[in-house]
Design a protein around this motif. Structure first.
Motif, short mmCIF file in Angstrom:
data_model
loop_
_atom_site.label_atom_id
_atom_site.label_comp_id
_atom_site.label_asym_id
_atom_site.label_seq_id
_atom_site.Cartn_x
_atom_site.Cartn_y
_atom_site.Cartn_z
N HIS A 8 0.85 -1.19 0.00
CA HIS A 8 0.00 0.00 0.00
C HIS A 8 0.89 1.24 0.00
O HIS A 8 1.70 1.43 0.92
CB HIS A 8 -0.89 0.03 1.25
CG HIS A 8 -1.89 -1.10 1.32
ND1 HIS A 8 -3.19 -0.91 1.74
CD2 HIS A 8 -1.78 -2.42 1.03
CE1 HIS A 8 -3.83 -2.07 1.70
NE2 HIS A 8 -3.00 -3.01 1.29
N VAL A 35 -1.72 -0.98 -4.09
CA VAL A 35 -2.88 -0.27 -3.56
C VAL A 35 -2.40 1.14 -3.27
O VAL A 35 -1.40 1.31 -2.57
CB VAL A 35 -3.39 -0.92 -2.25
CG1 VAL A 35 -4.54 -0.11 -1.67
CG2 VAL A 35 -3.81 -2.36 -2.50
N GLN A 37 -3.35 4.53 -1.44
CA GLN A 37 -4.27 5.19 -0.50
C GLN A 37 -4.08 6.70 -0.62
O GLN A 37 -2.99 7.22 -0.36
CB GLN A 37 -3.99 4.73 0.93
CG GLN A 37 -4.97 5.33 1.94
CD GLN A 37 -4.55 5.12 3.39
OE1 GLN A 37 -4.43 6.08 4.15
NE2 GLN A 37 -4.33 3.88 3.79
N HIS A 85 -10.08 3.96 4.40
CA HIS A 85 -9.38 3.59 5.64
C HIS A 85 -9.75 4.58 6.74
O HIS A 85 -9.72 5.79 6.52
CB HIS A 85 -7.86 3.59 5.43
CG HIS A 85 -7.13 3.06 6.62
ND1 HIS A 85 -6.64 1.77 6.68
CD2 HIS A 85 -6.85 3.63 7.82
CE1 HIS A 85 -6.09 1.57 7.86
NE2 HIS A 85 -6.20 2.70 8.58
N ALA A 184 2.29 -0.88 4.42
CA ALA A 184 1.90 0.43 3.90
C ALA A 184 3.05 1.40 4.12
O ALA A 184 3.64 1.42 5.21
CB ALA A 184 0.64 0.93 4.60
#
Ligand SMILES: Cc1ncc(COP(=O)(O)OP(=O)(O)O)c(N)n1
Ligand SMILES: Cc1ncsc1CCOP(=O)(O)O
Ligand SMILES: [Mg+2]
Length: 241
Positions: A8, A35, A37, A85, A184
């Motif tokens: 992420h 991913v 974010q 999130h 992440a």
């Protein structure tokens, strides 16, 4: 299909950063593995955040990557993101699930097993757990929990744990061995001289260290197929997520 990737990338929108250039570089290497974010500073207005999110989502869609939105779930809905999130100062997880709907990916922040279990029962698809290590990209965080903190949470919940905070390729093996499904990052990619190369290094570390089998995955107490639970997509992908 619920897909929760293992890498992420969280946008770095601090002054002087070029988040779209970093996203482009990371996507050029990771493609659908990534991913992204979309996370903006607290004082960023919604219009600016929306315009960034639209651009990130467009770039993700072009390569089959997923886009999530941090905090601002109305933006996630507005841009057709895969999900969002939330953390302790955002909408509660059950409310966030109602906003996003049953099919969305919903991440929740947790630092301990109790919070993590409650978040899963409230509808979280994955947990962002940390800070694992000291970080320079977010202020006011509690002391790092290290791989042992990851182990405590991962062993208690039946959803993927994404480790966050001070992640570098060198730190990935210990975090995966502790039960993390993925990581992440902000600084490891955004602060790198070569964000594409930094992304490649993280992917290599993740791929070389597959997460250990998690027998508890699939036994979520919060699993409710009518609600489209965190586990409703299990089995749909190669790794079940
Ligand atoms: C994957 C992931 N994990 C944790 C966080 C932190 O969320 P939160 O605690 O709400 O803090 P902010 O990012 O909103 O400042 C995250 N964003 N992503
Ligand atoms: C948003 C957030 N929440 C916990 S650590 C963190 C930032 C992580 O950034 P970095 O990868 O630069 O340490
Ligand atoms: Mg938040």
């Amino acid at each position: 299909m619920l897909h929760i990737g293992r890498l992420h990338l969280i946008t770095d929108t601090r002054p002087g950063r070029d988040p779209l250039a970093v996203v482009d570089a990371a996507l050029s290497v990771a493609g659908p593995e990534l991913v992204v974010q979309v996370r903006v500073e607290d004082d960023t207005d919604d219009r600016t955040a929306y315009e960034l999110a639209v651009e990130v989502a467009r770039r993700c869609a072009a390569v089959g990557a997923s886009c999530l939105v941090n905090d601002r779930l109305h933006l996630a809905l507005a841009i057709g993101a895969a999900g969002g999130h939330v953390g302790a100062r955002d909408l509660p997880v059950d409310a966030a699930r109602r906003v996003l709907g049953p099919a969305a990916v919903l991440g929740a922040t947790a630092r301990d097993p109790r919070t993590g279990t409650a978040a899963v029962e409230a509808g979280a698809s994955y947990l962002g757990v940390g800070p694992c290590h000291a970080t320079s990209t977010k202020d006011g965080l509690p002391a790092p929990i290290g791989p042992e903190g990851i182990r405590r949470v991962a062993s208690a919940v039946p959803v993927p744990v994404i480790a966050i905070g001070g992640i570098t390729p060198e730190r990935v093996p210990a975090l995966l061995a502790a039960g993390a499904y993925g990581v992440a990052v902000v600084g490891a990619v955004s602060g790198a001289a070569d964000p594409a190369q930094a992304t490649a290094a993280l992917l290599t570390a993740l791929t070389a260290n597959p997460p250990p089998p998690q027998p508890k995955w699939g036994t979520s107490p919060g699993w409710d197929p009518r609600r489209g639970s965190p586990l409703s997509g299990r089995g749909a992908g190669a790794d079940g997520w």
